[in-house]
Design an enzyme around this catalytic site. Structure first.
Site, PDB file in Angstrom:
ATOM      1  N   HIS A   1     -12.636  -8.863  -9.402  1.00  0.00           N
ATOM      2  CA  HIS A   1     -13.779  -8.574 -10.249  1.00  0.00           C
ATOM      3  C   HIS A   1     -14.871  -7.825  -9.469  1.00  0.00           C
ATOM      4  O   HIS A   1     -15.426  -6.837  -9.930  1.00  0.00           O
ATOM      5  CB  HIS A   1     -14.307  -9.910 -10.767  1.00  0.00           C
ATOM      6  CG  HIS A   1     -15.498  -9.777 -11.619  1.00  0.00           C
ATOM      7  ND1 HIS A   1     -15.409  -9.426 -12.951  1.00  0.00           N
ATOM      8  CD2 HIS A   1     -16.806  -9.912 -11.345  1.00  0.00           C
ATOM      9  CE1 HIS A   1     -16.627  -9.362 -13.436  1.00  0.00           C
ATOM     10  NE2 HIS A   1     -17.488  -9.657 -12.494  1.00  0.00           N
TER      11      HIS A   1
ATOM     12  N   ARG B   1       1.651   5.398 -15.302  1.00  0.00           N
ATOM     13  CA  ARG B   1       2.213   4.055 -15.078  1.00  0.00           C
ATOM     14  C   ARG B   1       2.279   3.369 -16.443  1.00  0.00           C
ATOM     15  O   ARG B   1       1.241   3.087 -17.026  1.00  0.00           O
ATOM     16  CB  ARG B   1       1.321   3.252 -14.131  1.00  0.00           C
ATOM     17  CG  ARG B   1       1.339   3.719 -12.680  1.00  0.00           C
ATOM     18  CD  ARG B   1       0.469   2.802 -11.827  1.00  0.00           C
ATOM     19  NE  ARG B   1       0.699   2.972 -10.400  1.00  0.00           N
ATOM     20  CZ  ARG B   1      -0.105   3.652  -9.584  1.00  0.00           C
ATOM     21  NH1 ARG B   1      -1.178   4.240 -10.059  1.00  0.00           N
ATOM     22  NH2 ARG B   1       0.161   3.740  -8.303  1.00  0.00           N
TER      23      ARG B   1
ATOM     24  N   ARG C   1       6.492   7.657 -16.136  1.00  0.00           N
ATOM     25  CA  ARG C   1       7.378   6.820 -15.315  1.00  0.00           C
ATOM     26  C   ARG C   1       7.856   5.645 -16.148  1.00  0.00           C
ATOM     27  O   ARG C   1       7.038   4.969 -16.795  1.00  0.00           O
ATOM     28  CB  ARG C   1       6.641   6.310 -14.076  1.00  0.00           C
ATOM     29  CG  ARG C   1       7.523   5.385 -13.246  1.00  0.00           C
ATOM     30  CD  ARG C   1       6.858   4.935 -11.983  1.00  0.00           C
ATOM     31  NE  ARG C   1       5.874   3.906 -12.248  1.00  0.00           N
ATOM     32  CZ  ARG C   1       5.119   3.357 -11.301  1.00  0.00           C
ATOM     33  NH1 ARG C   1       5.215   3.782 -10.054  1.00  0.00           N
ATOM     34  NH2 ARG C   1       4.253   2.425 -11.593  1.00  0.00           N
TER      35      ARG C   1
ATOM     36  N   GLU D   1      10.678   6.305  -3.067  1.00  0.00           N
ATOM     37  CA  GLU D   1       9.837   5.233  -2.535  1.00  0.00           C
ATOM     38  C   GLU D   1      10.659   4.165  -1.830  1.00  0.00           C
ATOM     39  O   GLU D   1      10.124   3.163  -1.360  1.00  0.00           O
ATOM     40  CB  GLU D   1       8.944   4.622  -3.627  1.00  0.00           C
ATOM     41  CG  GLU D   1       9.632   4.270  -4.912  1.00  0.00           C
ATOM     42  CD  GLU D   1       8.656   3.790  -5.991  1.00  0.00           C
ATOM     43  OE1 GLU D   1       7.462   3.623  -5.718  1.00  0.00           O
ATOM     44  OE2 GLU D   1       9.126   3.564  -7.118  1.00  0.00           O
TER      45      GLU D   1
ATOM     46  N   ASN E   1       3.067   4.493  -1.481  1.00  0.00           N
ATOM     47  CA  ASN E   1       2.672   3.079  -1.344  1.00  0.00           C
ATOM     48  C   ASN E   1       3.903   2.232  -1.037  1.00  0.00           C
ATOM     49  O   ASN E   1       3.914   1.432  -0.101  1.00  0.00           O
ATOM     50  CB  ASN E   1       2.030   2.559  -2.636  1.00  0.00           C
ATOM     51  CG  ASN E   1       0.905   3.441  -3.119  1.00  0.00           C
ATOM     52  OD1 ASN E   1       0.305   4.162  -2.332  1.00  0.00           O
ATOM     53  ND2 ASN E   1       0.617   3.409  -4.407  1.00  0.00           N
ATOM     54  N   ASP E   2       4.926   2.414  -1.842  1.00  0.00           N
ATOM     55  CA  ASP E   2       6.137   1.633  -1.604  1.00  0.00           C
ATOM     56  C   ASP E   2       6.955   2.193  -0.446  1.00  0.00           C
ATOM     57  O   ASP E   2       7.558   1.433   0.309  1.00  0.00           O
ATOM     58  CB  ASP E   2       6.995   1.576  -2.876  1.00  0.00           C
ATOM     59  CG  ASP E   2       6.519   0.467  -3.798  1.00  0.00           C
ATOM     60  OD1 ASP E   2       6.271  -0.645  -3.302  1.00  0.00           O
ATOM     61  OD2 ASP E   2       6.373   0.715  -5.004  1.00  0.00           O
TER      62      ASP E   2
ATOM     63  N   ARG F   1       2.639  -4.390   1.067  1.00  0.00           N
ATOM     64  CA  ARG F   1       1.495  -3.489   0.834  1.00  0.00           C
ATOM     65  C   ARG F   1       0.218  -4.224   0.466  1.00  0.00           C
ATOM     66  O   ARG F   1      -0.863  -3.647   0.488  1.00  0.00           O
ATOM     67  CB  ARG F   1       1.858  -2.453  -0.240  1.00  0.00           C
ATOM     68  CG  ARG F   1       2.204  -3.047  -1.570  1.00  0.00           C
ATOM     69  CD  ARG F   1       2.893  -2.028  -2.459  1.00  0.00           C
ATOM     70  NE  ARG F   1       1.990  -1.489  -3.455  1.00  0.00           N
ATOM     71  CZ  ARG F   1       2.355  -0.596  -4.370  1.00  0.00           C
ATOM     72  NH1 ARG F   1       3.586  -0.127  -4.397  1.00  0.00           N
ATOM     73  NH2 ARG F   1       1.498  -0.159  -5.242  1.00  0.00           N
TER      74      ARG F   1
ATOM     75  N   CYS G   1       2.797  10.925  -5.273  1.00  0.00           N
ATOM     76  CA  CYS G   1       1.956  10.210  -6.228  1.00  0.00           C
ATOM     77  C   CYS G   1       1.445   8.878  -5.680  1.00  0.00           C
ATOM     78  O   CYS G   1       0.804   8.121  -6.384  1.00  0.00           O
ATOM     79  CB  CYS G   1       2.678  10.001  -7.554  1.00  0.00           C
ATOM     80  SG  CYS G   1       4.123   8.952  -7.425  1.00  0.00           S
TER      81      CYS G   1
HETATM   82  C1  PEP Z   1       3.984   4.162  -5.003  1.00  0.00           C
HETATM   83  O1  PEP Z   1       4.729   3.223  -4.713  1.00  0.00           O
HETATM   84  O2  PEP Z   1       3.475   4.915  -4.156  1.00  0.00           O
HETATM   85  C2  PEP Z   1       3.640   4.430  -6.419  1.00  0.00           C
HETATM   86  C3  PEP Z   1       2.950   5.493  -6.764  1.00  0.00           C
HETATM   87  O3  PEP Z   1       4.023   3.502  -7.333  1.00  0.00           O
HETATM   88  P1  PEP Z   1       3.232   2.124  -7.563  1.00  0.00           P
HETATM   89  O4  PEP Z   1       1.976   2.165  -6.727  1.00  0.00           O
HETATM   90  O5  PEP Z   1       2.953   2.047  -9.014  1.00  0.00           O
HETATM   91  O6  PEP Z   1       4.242   1.128  -7.075  1.00  0.00           O
HETATM   92 MG    MG Z   2       5.863   2.255  -6.267  1.00  0.00          MG
END
Ligand code: PEP
Ligand code: MG
Length: 671
Positions: A301, A408, A444, A537, A560-561, A571, A608
Site C-alpha cells: 500500500h 499481462r 500474453r 525467460e 525479470n524471470d 526475484r 519486456c
Molecule cells: C519477465 O519475466 O520479465 C516478464 C516481463 O514477465 P512477468 O514480470 O510478468 O513475469
Molecule cells: Mg515472466
C-alpha cells in the site's frame, strides 16, 4: 431456537464477499444468530467473529437462530448459502491491475555497497536528500481510571462516533484523490468499527469494571491475534486493519488529537517499519521528501501511494533502517534502492546534481514523448508499453508508447472464483486494441502459477512453485482454459493489429502445441492470421533460440524471470534484491545469443522485463541489437529521450565490454 446445518461450497470458504453477504443477511433480522464450526462459535452479524471461524470450502456449519423472526432468518440464510452467497450469479468486483513485480520499472543495481549504505527494493524512482524521521506510534499508556459503567459506555460510544466521522471523511477523500481500492480500505475499517460482536465484548468488559480504553484494547487484541493465527495471508491483512482501527479509537478514548502523526516543521525522509493505511492518510504530504520502510514490498500500500504522489521510496530495507538515529542526513535513491547514511559533502553534492538533472530530464522527456526514439546515428528503436488493463492502454497511448509490447492478461483472472468467460475476455481485449488506435499490441496468454493460486484452478501443493506449473505449462495442462482465452484474443484481432505471445516456454514442444492450438482456432473462427511469439525467460529457451527462431515470428525477453532462473535467485527475495541483477553478464550473454539467433532468421527481439527501463541497461541492450523495449508507461518518455541521446556505434562497443565483464557490478561500473 432453530438450527440448520449447511455446507459452504464457495471456493474461498466463508471469506471476503461470501462472508459479507452472510453477515448482511443475518443483520436484517432481530433474532440472535450464531454459527458453529467445529468447536468454534461466532456471532453471524459480526464479520470479525465469522472470519475467525476459518470456514474453508466444503466445511459444514450449523446456523443457530433464536428470536421472533427465527423462521424467516433461517430461510433467508439457507437460501443465501444455496445461492452461492453472491458468487454464483454475480462475478466478484473487478480487480486492480496487477502491479509489475518491481514497481518502478527500474532494475536493482549491483553496485558494491559502502559501509554507510543500506540496500532495499526500489519502490518509486527519484532522489531525496534530507534528515530522516523515524515514524513511531506514540505509545499509549492506559491508566486504569474507571468512572462507572455509564460514563465508560458513553466515552466508548463518543470515541467510536468520532472515529466513524474520521473514517467516513477519509473514505470520501480517498475516492476523490486516490483509487477506489484505497478508498475500500477505509470502508472495511468502518465495517470493523460497526462490528456488533466487538462492541458487545467491550461493553461486557466495561460491565466488569474495566475502563473503556482498556476494555477496547483488550477486545481488539484478542480479535487481531485470533485472526493472525489463522495463518492465512488474507486474514493477516485483516488483523492489521483491526489493529489500525483499534489504535484510532484508542487515541480518541485517551483524548489525543485527530492528527495521528506529528512531524517536525521541516521536510523529512520518513523511516518506518511499515506504513498502515491510516498512517499514510494522516501524513502531511508536503513535509515528506520520500520514505523508506523496513518491511513491505514494491506492491505494498505504501509503495502504491508513493508512486501516486511521485515520492521517491525504498521498501523492504530491513530492520537496520530503524536503528538510524532520528534527523541523521541520508540520501534516498528510489531508483537504485540505496539509502546512504551520513553522506559526505561530495556525495551530497553529487546527489543534488543527480536530483536536479533527473527533474529537468523528466520534464524535457515528457515534452518530446510522442517523437520517435532514434539514436544520434539514425537507428530507430521501438518503445512500447507493458500494460495490465484498459486504463493502462489509454495512458500508454497518451504517454508516447508506439504500441503494447506486453499485455499481462492475469488481471482478468485474479481475485475471482471462476474464470472469466470468453465473451468477457473478448470485450476487454477488443477495447484495449481499440484504445491503441491502430498501434500493435502483444497479448500474453495467462501467466499464472503455484505462487499465485487461483481458486478455480486446481494446482497441487508445490514445494517450489516458481519451478512448477507456471505459465504455458499450466495452460497446456488445462487446454480448455487456454482455448477459451485464445478464442477471445483471436476474435479481438478483427479490431486492430494484435500478436500473441506465450510465457515461460522452456521447450520447443510447448511452443508447438500452443501454436497448433492457435492455428486450429483460427480455422474454426475464420480469424485473421496473427504473429506468434514466445517470451525468452527460461535459460533453456535462450540456449535453444536458434531452433525457436526458425518457427516463431518474434521473441520478447522477460528479463525479470530470465534473471531469476539464470542466477537461481528468487526475484522477490528481499535479501537477494541487491544481487539479482539483470545486468549480470550471464543474463546479457543469453540475451545476446537470443538476438543473434533471431536476426539470423530474420526475426525481431523485444525486451519486456524491467531491465528495459533501467537507464544503465538501455545502451547495452540496444548495442546488443534489441529491436524493441517494452516498459512501464511512466518509463516511456525518459527511455525515448535517453535513446535519442545515444549513438548506436558507441552502444555496440559498450555492449561488447559488458559481455566480457565478470560480474554485474563490473558491468554497472562501465559507466
Ligand atoms: C519477465 O519475466 O520479465 C516478464 C516481463 O514477465 P512477468 O514480470 O510478468 O513475469
Ligand atoms: Mg515472466
Amino acid at each position: 431456537m432453530k438450527q440448520i446445518d449447511v455446507v459452504i461450497h464457495n471456493p474461498t470458504g466463508l471469506h471476503a464477499r461470501p462472508a459479507k453477504v452472510f453477515v448482511n443477511t443475518a443483520k436484517q433480522f432481530d433474532s440472535d444468530i450464531r454459527v458453529v464450526h467445529g468447536a468454534k462459535k461466532a456471532n453471524a452479524k459480526s464479520m470479525i467473529s465469522l472470519l475467525t471461524l476459518g470456514v474453508e470450502s466444503g466445511s459444514r456449519i450449523s446456523i443457530l437462530v433464536e428470536g421472533d423472526d427465527e423462521d424467516a432468518a433461517l430461510v433467508a440464510l439457507e437460501t443465501a448459502v444455496a445461492n452461492g452467497l453472491g458468487e454464483d450469479h454475480e462475478p466478484p468486483p473487478p480487480v486492480e491491475t496487477p502491479a509489475p513485480k518491481s514497481a518502478n520499472g527500474q532494475q536493482a543495481t549491483a553496485v558494491t555497497l559502502a559501509s554507510n549504505m543500506i540496500k532495499g527494493i526500489p519502490a518509486a524512482p527519484g532522489i531525496a536528500i534530507g534528515p530522516i524521521y523515524r515514524l513511531q506510534h506514540e505509545e499509549i499508556v492506559i491508566e486504569e481510571d474507571f468512572q462507572g459503567v455509564t460514563t465508560e459506555q458513553n466515552r466508548l460510544h463518543a470515541a467510536i462516533e468520532r472515529a466513524r466521522i474520521q473514517l467516513a471523511t477519509l473514505h470520501k477523500q480517498m475516492l476523490q484523490t486516490a483509487s477506489t481500492s484505497e478508498a475500500a480500505i477505509f470502508e472495511a475499517h468502518l465495517e470493523i468499527l460497526d462490528d456488533p460482536d466487538l462492541l458487545d465484548a467491550v461493553l461486557a468488559r466495561i460491565n466488569k469494571q474495566q475502563c473503556a480504553a482498556r476494555a477496547w484494547q483488550a477486545a481488539i487484541d484478542v480479535r487481531a491475534q485470533a485472526m493472525a493465527q489463522l495463518n492465512d495471508p488474507l486474514l493477516a491483512g485483516r488483523a492489521a486493519d483491526i489493529q489500525d482501527v483499534g489504535y484510532r479509537v484508542l487515541r480518541l478514548l485517551m483524548g489525543a488529537d485527530e492528527q495521528q502523526i506529528s512531524l517536525p516543521a521541516h521536510p523529512v525522509i520518513l523511516v518506518a517499519g511499515d506504513l498502515s493505511p491510516s498512517d499514510t492518510a494522516a501524513l502531511d504530504r508536503d513535509k515528506i521528501l520520500g520514505f523508506c520502510t523496513a518491511a513491505g514490498g514494491p506492491t505494498a500500500h505504501s509503495a502504491i501511494i508513493a508512486r501516486a504522489l511521485s515520492l521517491p521510496a525504498i521498501v523492504s530495507a530491513g530492520e537496520g533502517v530503524l536503528d538510524i538515529e532520528n534527523l541523521t542526513t541520508v540520501i534516498l535513491n528510489g531508483t537504485s534502492g540505496i539509502l546512504t547514511i551520513n553522506p559526505d559533502t561530495a556525495a551530497i553534492t553529487e546527489a543534488e546534481t543527480q536530483k536536479q538533472a533527473w527533474k529537468s530530464a523528466i520534464k524535457a522527456a515528457q515534452k518530446s514523448a510522442t517523437q520517435p526514439a532514434i539514436t544520434q546515428d539514425g537507428h530507430r528503436v521501438e518503445v512500447v508499453a507493458n500494460i495490465g488493463g484498459l486504463a493502462d492502454a489509454e495512458k500508454a497511448a497518451a504517454a508516447g508508447a508506439e504500441g503494447v509490447g506486453l499485455l499481462r492478461t492475469e488481471f482478468l483472472f485474479l481475485e475471482r472464483t471462476e474464470p472469466p468467460t470468453e465473451l468477457e475476455q473478448f470485450e476487454v481485449y477488443r477495447d484495449i486494441v481499440k484504445a491503441m488506435n491502430g498501434q500493435p499490441i502483444i497479448v500474453r496468454t495467462l501467466d499464472i502459477g503455484g505462487d499465485k493460486p487461483l481458486p478455480y484452478i486446481d494446482v497441487a501443493h508445490e514445494d517450489n512453485p516458481f519451478l512448477g506449473e507456471r505459465g504455458i505449462r499450466l495452460c497446456l495442462n488445462r487446454p480448455e482454459l487456454l482455448r477459451k482465452q485464445l478464442r477471445a484474443i483471436l476474435r479481438a484481432a478483427e479490431f486492430g493489429p494484435l500478436r500473441i505471445m506465450f510465457p515461460m516456454v522452456a521447450d520447443l514442444s510447448e511452443w508447438r502445441e500452443a501454436r497448433d492450438m492457435v492455428r486450429e482456432i483460427q480455422a474454426e473462427l475464420g480469424a485473421p492470421q496473427v504473429e506468434l511469439g514466445i517470451m525468452i525467460e527460461v535459460p533453456s529457451a535462450a540456449l535453444m533460440a536458434d531452433a525457436f527462431a526458425a518457427e516463431v515470428d518474434f521473441f520478447s525477453v522477460g528479463t525479470n524471470d530470465l534473471t531469476q532462473y539464470t542466477l537461481a535467485m528468487d526475484r522477490m527475495h528481499p535479501l537477494l534484491a541487491g544481487k539479482s541483477d539483470g545486468l549480470h553478464p550471464a543474463v546479457l550473454r543469453l540475451i545476446s545469443r537470443t538476438v543473434e539467433a533471431a536476426h539470423a532468421a530474420g526475426k525481431w527481439v523485444g525486451v519486456c522485463g524491467e531491465l528495459g527501463a533501467d537507464a544503465q541497461a538501455v545502451p547495452i541492450l540496444i548495442g546488443m541489437g534489441v529491436d524493441e523495449l517494452s516498459i512501464s508507461v511512466p518509463a516511456i518518455a525518459p527511455a525515448k529521450a535517453q535513446i535519442r541521446s545515444l549513438n548506436l556505434a558507441d552502444a555496440k562497443v559498450l555492449a561488447e565490454k559488458a559481455l566480457a565483464c565478470g560480474t554485474a557490478a563490473e558491468v554497472r561500473n562501465l559507466g
